[in-house]
Design an enzyme around this catalytic site. Structure first.
Site, PDB file in Angstrom:
ATOM      1  N   ASP A 174      58.646  45.529  57.709  1.00 37.51           N
ATOM      2  CA  ASP A 174      58.302  44.850  59.137  1.00 37.51           C
ATOM      3  C   ASP A 174      59.423  45.716  60.104  1.00 37.51           C
ATOM      4  OD1 ASP A 174      58.374  43.025  61.187  1.00 37.51           O
ATOM      5  OD2 ASP A 174      57.344  41.604  60.088  1.00 37.51           O
ATOM      6  N   SER A 233      44.323  40.167  57.887  1.00 28.82           N
ATOM      7  CA  SER A 233      44.738  40.099  59.197  1.00 28.82           C
ATOM      8  C   SER A 233      43.871  40.570  60.272  1.00 28.82           C
ATOM      9  CB  SER A 233      46.190  41.003  59.264  1.00 28.82           C
ATOM     10  OG  SER A 233      46.917  40.551  60.124  1.00 28.82           O
ATOM     11  N   ARG A 234      43.568  41.657  60.552  1.00 24.31           N
ATOM     12  CA  ARG A 234      42.585  42.164  61.470  1.00 24.31           C
ATOM     13  C   ARG A 234      41.982  43.231  60.536  1.00 24.31           C
ATOM     14  NH1 ARG A 234      42.748  37.819  63.462  1.00 24.31           N
ATOM     15  NH2 ARG A 234      43.130  37.193  65.293  1.00 24.31           N
ATOM     16  N   GLU A 263      33.274  43.277  62.551  1.00 21.63           N
ATOM     17  CA  GLU A 263      32.830  42.255  62.102  1.00 21.63           C
ATOM     18  C   GLU A 263      32.202  41.066  63.338  1.00 21.63           C
ATOM     19  OE1 GLU A 263      36.972  40.300  61.055  1.00 21.63           O
ATOM     20  OE2 GLU A 263      36.534  38.909  62.753  1.00 21.63           O
ATOM     21  N   HIS A 295      36.056  36.109  57.572  1.00 22.51           N
ATOM     22  CA  HIS A 295      37.053  35.496  58.254  1.00 22.51           C
ATOM     23  C   HIS A 295      37.355  33.989  58.057  1.00 22.51           C
ATOM     24  CE1 HIS A 295      39.423  36.941  62.135  1.00 22.51           C
ATOM     25  NE2 HIS A 295      40.061  35.952  61.463  1.00 22.51           N
TER      26      HIS A 295
HETATM   27  P1  NAD Z   1      53.419  36.732  63.291  1.00 26.05           P
HETATM   28  O1  NAD Z   1      53.609  37.212  64.864  1.00 26.05           O
HETATM   29  O2  NAD Z   1      54.171  35.579  62.968  1.00 26.05           O
HETATM   30  O3  NAD Z   1      54.092  37.941  62.446  1.00 26.05           O
HETATM   31  C1  NAD Z   1      53.437  39.127  62.647  1.00 26.05           C
HETATM   32  C2  NAD Z   1      54.555  40.151  61.896  1.00 26.05           C
HETATM   33  O4  NAD Z   1      54.089  41.700  61.883  1.00 26.05           O
HETATM   34  C3  NAD Z   1      55.879  40.055  62.809  1.00 26.05           C
HETATM   35  O5  NAD Z   1      57.154  39.914  61.933  1.00 26.05           O
HETATM   36  C4  NAD Z   1      55.929  41.612  63.595  1.00 26.05           C
HETATM   37  O6  NAD Z   1      57.334  41.899  63.637  1.00 26.05           O
HETATM   38  C5  NAD Z   1      55.193  42.311  62.252  1.00 26.05           C
HETATM   39  N1  NAD Z   1      54.791  43.567  62.340  1.00 26.05           N
HETATM   40  C6  NAD Z   1      54.249  44.214  63.866  1.00 26.05           C
HETATM   41  N2  NAD Z   1      53.822  45.447  63.790  1.00 26.05           N
HETATM   42  C7  NAD Z   1      54.206  45.787  62.585  1.00 26.05           C
HETATM   43  C8  NAD Z   1      53.942  47.110  61.754  1.00 26.05           C
HETATM   44  N3  NAD Z   1      54.030  48.172  62.374  1.00 26.05           N
HETATM   45  N4  NAD Z   1      54.361  47.116  60.567  1.00 26.05           N
HETATM   46  C9  NAD Z   1      54.820  46.037  59.792  1.00 26.05           C
HETATM   47  N5  NAD Z   1      55.050  44.900  60.398  1.00 26.05           N
HETATM   48  C10 NAD Z   1      54.814  44.625  61.809  1.00 26.05           C
HETATM   49  O7  NAD Z   1      52.092  36.413  63.162  1.00 26.05           O
HETATM   50  P2  NAD Z   1      51.394  35.670  62.197  1.00 26.05           P
HETATM   51  O8  NAD Z   1      51.176  34.277  62.345  1.00 26.05           O
HETATM   52  O9  NAD Z   1      52.044  35.937  60.703  1.00 26.05           O
HETATM   53  O10 NAD Z   1      49.812  36.473  61.874  1.00 26.05           O
HETATM   54  C11 NAD Z   1      49.793  37.750  61.499  1.00 26.05           C
HETATM   55  C12 NAD Z   1      48.482  38.213  61.844  1.00 26.05           C
HETATM   56  O11 NAD Z   1      47.293  37.211  60.968  1.00 26.05           O
HETATM   57  C13 NAD Z   1      47.824  37.871  63.303  1.00 26.05           C
HETATM   58  O12 NAD Z   1      47.987  38.871  64.177  1.00 26.05           O
HETATM   59  C14 NAD Z   1      46.380  37.723  63.014  1.00 26.05           C
HETATM   60  O13 NAD Z   1      45.826  39.177  63.362  1.00 26.05           O
HETATM   61  C15 NAD Z   1      45.910  37.524  61.498  1.00 26.05           C
HETATM   62  N6  NAD Z   1      45.494  36.033  61.437  1.00 26.05           N
HETATM   63  C16 NAD Z   1      44.207  35.984  60.476  1.00 26.05           C
HETATM   64  C17 NAD Z   1      43.755  34.870  60.490  1.00 26.05           C
HETATM   65  C18 NAD Z   1      42.504  34.744  59.580  1.00 26.05           C
HETATM   66  O14 NAD Z   1      41.801  33.674  59.728  1.00 26.05           O
HETATM   67  N7  NAD Z   1      41.896  35.709  58.643  1.00 26.05           N
HETATM   68  C19 NAD Z   1      44.339  33.773  60.943  1.00 26.05           C
HETATM   69  C20 NAD Z   1      45.486  33.480  61.587  1.00 26.05           C
HETATM   70  C21 NAD Z   1      46.051  35.074  61.857  1.00 26.05           C
END
Ligand code: NAD
Length: 331
Positions: A174, A233-234, A263, A295
């Site tokens: 991270d 994640s995405r 998607e 999703h």
């Molecule tokens: P968050 O903002 O708490 O954490 C994201 C982390 O990623 C941060 O610590 C950030 O520093 C880190 N990061 C950014 N760029 C990076 C890189 N290049 N390499 C490594 N780490 C990096 O977000 P979260 O709440 O933990 O959510 C993460 C992701 O999960 C969201 O952005 C969203 O896309 C996805 N999500 C998916 C669902 C689903 O239903 N599938 C639901 C909620 C969120």
């Protein structure tokens, strides 16, 4: 406030209506997604409420501004689908639900791992057909395996805790290190190092221009043969074409995805009587070692409650002109 709520399903309406009783916003539900083709539906509203696959690019945001929209309320945490710069330009505020249930997503990532590994989805179908054979159901112990976590924000932390509970060694990459995880024994490594030594890699970073196609041909080539990759994640964090090539070469041993690059044309809809035009997802579905969910990682009662209450509160705060604690702005 009168709000056009896009991309809604029965569960969105149920939870939003339940928590809107006290606030009394006028919520008008549309099943259609919000994008440049549907922006005309927003005439006569002050706000729009959208989800992960609505496309709020510059053109759509200009259309929203012309229709008098003042606020965009996201029912999700990720905001890669909104042009924040354009929203600022057109004086439209943007709010989101920063955390609805990190546990829900983390637990779903763990479910994908367990299903892919122990093949419970196959065993379920076999046993229902009186096939009690164990042939080809062999899995591996999670205990002692190395799990690489990319992104240790709220979901990455929750996921790491689960995997530590299984007795895995957890390493992470991270931009910022979590003191909590370090105390629990998680070691931070470079991105490349995590790819090289992990048996399982799980993505928990946001989609940004920097993380687009984070896992491509080059990244897959660094990984251990037979690695398991999980993405909740995405979709566009993974280059799908490269993932298919790695699966064909057996470099990628397992792939579990709850998100997919394209998607928005597929997920959240019942297309069981349709002809799927997306050849890449069709190819992915032919692999015995690929598991796709549509999703649903966030989809728990607790998360739906939190999404609804936070969204209603975000709209109420905007109406009362008090500080918007969940506002997002361009960098
Ligand atoms: P968050 O903002 O708490 O954490 C994201 C982390 O990623 C941060 O610590 C950030 O520093 C880190 N990061 C950014 N760029 C990076 C890189 N290049 N390499 C490594 N780490 C990096 O977000 P979260 O709440 O933990 O959510 C993460 C992701 O999960 C969201 O952005 C969203 O896309 C996805 N999500 C998916 C669902 C689903 O239903 N599938 C639901 C909620 C969120």
């Amino acid at each position: 406030m009168k709000v056009a709520v896009f991309n809604t399903k029965s569960y969105d309406r149920e939870y939003l209506n339940r928590y809107n009783e006290q606030t009394g916003h006028i919520l008008v539900y549309f099943e259609a997604p919000l994008n440049n083709n549907t922006v005309n539906l927003t005439q006569g509203f002050e706000g729009v409420c959208v989800f992960v696959n609505d496309i709020l690019d510059k053109k759509t945001i200009k259309g929203l501004a012309e229709n008098g929209i003042k606020i965009i309320a996201l029912r999700c945490a990720g905001f890669n689908n909104v042009d924040l710069q354009a929203a600022r330009e057109y004086n439209i505020r943007v709010v989101r639900v920063p955390a609805y249930s990190p546990q829900a997503v983390a637990e779903h990532a763990a479910a994908l791992i367990l299903t892919l590994n122990r093949k419970t989805h196959k065993a379920y179908n076999r046993v229902r057909e009186n096939n009690f054979s164990l042939e080809r159901l062999v899995g591996f112990d999670l205990y002692g395996k190395t799990v690489g976590v990319i992104g240790t924000g709220q979901i990455g932390v929750a996921f790491s805790r689960i995997m530590l509970g299984f007795g895995c060694t957890v390493i992470a990459s991270d931009l910022y290190e979590s003191a909590e995880l370090k105390q629990l024994g998680v070691a931070y490594r470079s991105f490349d190092e995590v790819l090289k030594v992990s048996d399982i890699i799980s993505l928990h970073c946001p989609l940004t221009p920097e993380t687009y196609h984070l896992l491509d041909q080059k990244a897959f080539s660094f990984m251990k043969d037979g690695v398991m990759v999980i993405n909740t994640s995405r979709g566009a964090l993974i280059n799908t074409k490269d993932a298919i090539a790695s699966l064909k070469k057996r470099k990628l041993g397992y792939l579990g995805i709850d998100v997919y690059e394209e998607e928005e044309k597929l997920f959240f809809n019942d297309l069981s009587e349709s002809i799927i035009q997306d050849d890449e997802i069709s190819r992915l579905m032919t692999f015995p070692n690929v598991l796709i969910t549509a999703h649903q990682a966030f989809f728990t009662r607790e998360a739906l409650e939190k999404i609804a209450t936070t969204t209603i509160q975000n709209l109420a705060d905007f109406e009362k002109n008090v500080p918007l604690i969940n506002e997002i702005s361009p960098k």
